[in-house]
Design an enzyme around this catalytic site. Sequence first.
Site, PDB file in Angstrom:
ATOM      1  N   CYS A  11     -18.490  -9.768   2.783  1.00 39.05           N
ATOM      2  CA  CYS A  11     -17.274  -9.230   3.405  1.00 39.05           C
ATOM      3  C   CYS A  11     -17.495  -8.769   4.854  1.00 39.05           C
ATOM      4  O   CYS A  11     -16.683  -8.025   5.387  1.00 39.05           O
ATOM      5  CB  CYS A  11     -16.691  -8.110   2.564  1.00 39.05           C
ATOM      6  SG  CYS A  11     -17.849  -6.792   2.219  1.00 39.05           S
ATOM      7  N   HIS A  55      -3.958   5.443  17.213  1.00 36.23           N
ATOM      8  CA  HIS A  55      -2.845   5.107  16.327  1.00 36.23           C
ATOM      9  C   HIS A  55      -1.948   4.063  16.957  1.00 36.23           C
ATOM     10  O   HIS A  55      -1.459   3.168  16.277  1.00 36.23           O
ATOM     11  CB  HIS A  55      -2.041   6.366  16.020  1.00 36.23           C
ATOM     12  CG  HIS A  55      -2.725   7.238  15.024  1.00 36.23           C
ATOM     13  ND1 HIS A  55      -2.973   8.561  15.224  1.00 36.23           N
ATOM     14  CD2 HIS A  55      -3.238   6.947  13.809  1.00 36.23           C
ATOM     15  CE1 HIS A  55      -3.591   9.061  14.183  1.00 36.23           C
ATOM     16  NE2 HIS A  55      -3.769   8.104  13.313  1.00 36.23           N
ATOM     17  N   ASP A  57     -23.089  -4.083   8.715  1.00 35.55           N
ATOM     18  CA  ASP A  57     -24.118  -3.043   8.765  1.00 35.55           C
ATOM     19  C   ASP A  57     -25.501  -3.609   8.480  1.00 35.55           C
ATOM     20  O   ASP A  57     -26.485  -3.213   9.113  1.00 35.55           O
ATOM     21  CB  ASP A  57     -23.809  -1.937   7.743  1.00 35.55           C
ATOM     22  CG  ASP A  57     -22.847  -0.915   8.312  1.00 35.55           C
ATOM     23  OD1 ASP A  57     -23.038  -0.532   9.484  1.00 35.55           O
ATOM     24  OD2 ASP A  57     -21.915  -0.529   7.603  1.00 35.55           O
ATOM     25  N   GLU A  75     -25.896  -3.372   2.220  1.00 27.46           N
ATOM     26  CA  GLU A  75     -25.780  -3.273   3.679  1.00 27.46           C
ATOM     27  C   GLU A  75     -26.921  -2.463   4.300  1.00 27.46           C
ATOM     28  O   GLU A  75     -26.953  -2.256   5.497  1.00 27.46           O
ATOM     29  CB  GLU A  75     -24.422  -2.711   4.091  1.00 27.46           C
ATOM     30  CG  GLU A  75     -24.014  -1.422   3.439  1.00 27.46           C
ATOM     31  CD  GLU A  75     -22.582  -0.986   3.808  1.00 27.46           C
ATOM     32  OE1 GLU A  75     -22.001  -1.528   4.750  1.00 27.46           O
ATOM     33  OE2 GLU A  75     -22.087  -0.073   3.137  1.00 27.46           O
TER      34      GLU A  75
HETATM   35  C1  PEP Z   1     -20.062  -4.198   6.509  1.00 28.80           C
HETATM   36  O1  PEP Z   1     -20.800  -3.275   6.843  1.00 28.80           O
HETATM   37  O2  PEP Z   1     -20.362  -5.397   6.581  1.00 28.80           O
HETATM   38  C2  PEP Z   1     -18.701  -3.919   6.015  1.00 28.80           C
HETATM   39  C3  PEP Z   1     -17.933  -4.888   5.584  1.00 28.80           C
HETATM   40  O3  PEP Z   1     -18.263  -2.637   6.042  1.00 28.80           O
HETATM   41  P1  PEP Z   1     -17.742  -1.856   7.346  1.00 28.80           P
HETATM   42  O4  PEP Z   1     -17.502  -2.891   8.423  1.00 28.80           O
HETATM   43  O5  PEP Z   1     -16.500  -1.165   6.914  1.00 28.80           O
HETATM   44  O6  PEP Z   1     -18.866  -0.939   7.649  1.00 28.80           O
HETATM   45 MG    MG Z   2     -20.510  -1.229   6.271  1.00 34.03          MG
END
Ligand code: PEP
Ligand code: MG
Length: 553
Positions: free
Chosen positions: A473, A160, A426, A402
């Site tokens: 993302c 935290h 991922d 992913e």
């Molecule tokens: C990903 O897996 O690319 C993603 C954006 O999700 P996270 O990093 O939260 O697993």
């Molecule tokens: Mg992910």
Amino acid sequence: MIEEAAVSTQDELKRLADALEKTRIQTIFLEKRVADRLSHDDASIFHTHLMILEDRGFLNKVRRNIAEGHSASYALLHVVTEYIEAFERMEDPYLRERAADMKDIGRRILSHLTGKGHRKPVLKHPGILVAREILPSDMASLDHEKIKGIVTEAGEKNSHAVIMAKSLGIPAIVGVKKALGHISPEDHLILDANSGCLYISPPEHIVEEYKRLEEDCQIELSKLAESRNLPARSKDGVEVSLRANIGLISDIDVALRNGAEGVGLYRTEFPYMARSSFPDRDDQYQLYRKVVEGFEGRPVTIRTLDIGGDKGLPYFQLPREDNPFMGWRSVRVSLDNRDIFRTQIEAILMAGVHGPVKLLFPMISSLEEVETCKEVVREARENLEQAGLPCAGDIPLGVMIEVPAAVLLLEELTQEVDFFALGTNDLIQYLLAADRNNPLVSKYYDPLHPAALKVIHQVTRTAIYRGRDVCLCGEIASDPMIFLVLFGMGLTEFSMAAPFIPRVKAFLHNIPASVAKEAAREVLTMSDTRHIRQHLGEVLQGLNGFFRCPTGP
Ligand code: PEP
Ligand code: MG
């Protein structure tokens, strides 16, 4: 352990009650201070502290110890130590980190018991704070303007205190063994949190190099700030959408300051992590509504809970697994806990009344999962309608791509959903069988691996061909060399940590789409990562060596 004089049980119980009350008042004060400086959400850790202070199991243990004839201080230390040791033995890094919260509370109650009060660390000059450990109450009470960086010997990067430091824009490195032994107050330090390097009294040439980097970055950042509200457009006019990945309420402000065009990924597990029990529907609704309203009409993609892997919740027992990333995580946990899942979706649908919301399901690996997710959305909608609660009409449904299986099922998935989110963090780890968090295999985790590029290209091409939006993302979107290829493949929606947005936008202004397209075409024919990297390096050089600050903000 504290030395014990002869004690009266009644007196000691009274002393304990007084100290608990003082700690409670102090905790409320700390919560308020963090809420004012950051956000109510970030302050909710002190809620957890308040709950521990009222936890019957914990208090009864301390009282029992006193009743056995020990002093309040001894009893408290004994019980707190037991809790800390139990947390530290846990496999789950999130739960392990709760030991720090227990230490924080124990330290504060003890200081009230011994009458010494809580010694607030006072910083005489602005500088880098070097400590054995930093606890949430330290982060809340320190003079943030004076802290230029934090180095600690103990602690985890998901603690935290570190999350709070990040929200305040203070660079921090944790787990620097024997830092206090090696560093003295006279030492000149350079902390590079981007690379995780700490220089102790470095030679002149390093100091000079960092001074130069810092100046360059400041000049560049002030230039970037000017272009914050300009559209994200390539040199030859191709429009791109740059959105933010967010997790905490305080990220809204950071995203808006950096010119994000909405949220491409709202990781909802973060607010769950800061609590001590599952937030109810109304709590979640209020939280999501705040995010949706904060973005004033820009789209917000809300992802359902993605726990498991390296993300745990203190109040939800995850099984001990040999391969947690391949195990019971993400949508699998949601589908097996349908009430929790439906409640979250109800809250998201309710928030959708206040602005454009998209609903995203993580870690999808089969069509059956998508069908069940859609069924839960229908149930959630029916529940809200029956209860007479307003909910968004049609909200776009999407899945994260992913898991490699989802790539191979993409054609079928286009029949089921409205959009895709390419989760390359991922996807790359599953595709290349290289754990995203394991430094031993980081050389295998290469986004420029020809197989990774081929897979991303395949997803992009199919989504565009089938008329489905696709937003990338993963972290790779903020790396200029990789961004060049992704843009060249035809991707025009990206979501990233907001501080990278101005930089990527400025980079985009300098590249013609035709150059990116040609670079992507070329590297997709290559089968060797070294050649791919070399080729892209040459293309970037041809674009005037645009990037002088190598690793982002
Ligand atoms: C990903 O897996 O690319 C993603 C954006 O999700 P996270 O990093 O939260 O697993
Ligand atoms: Mg992910």
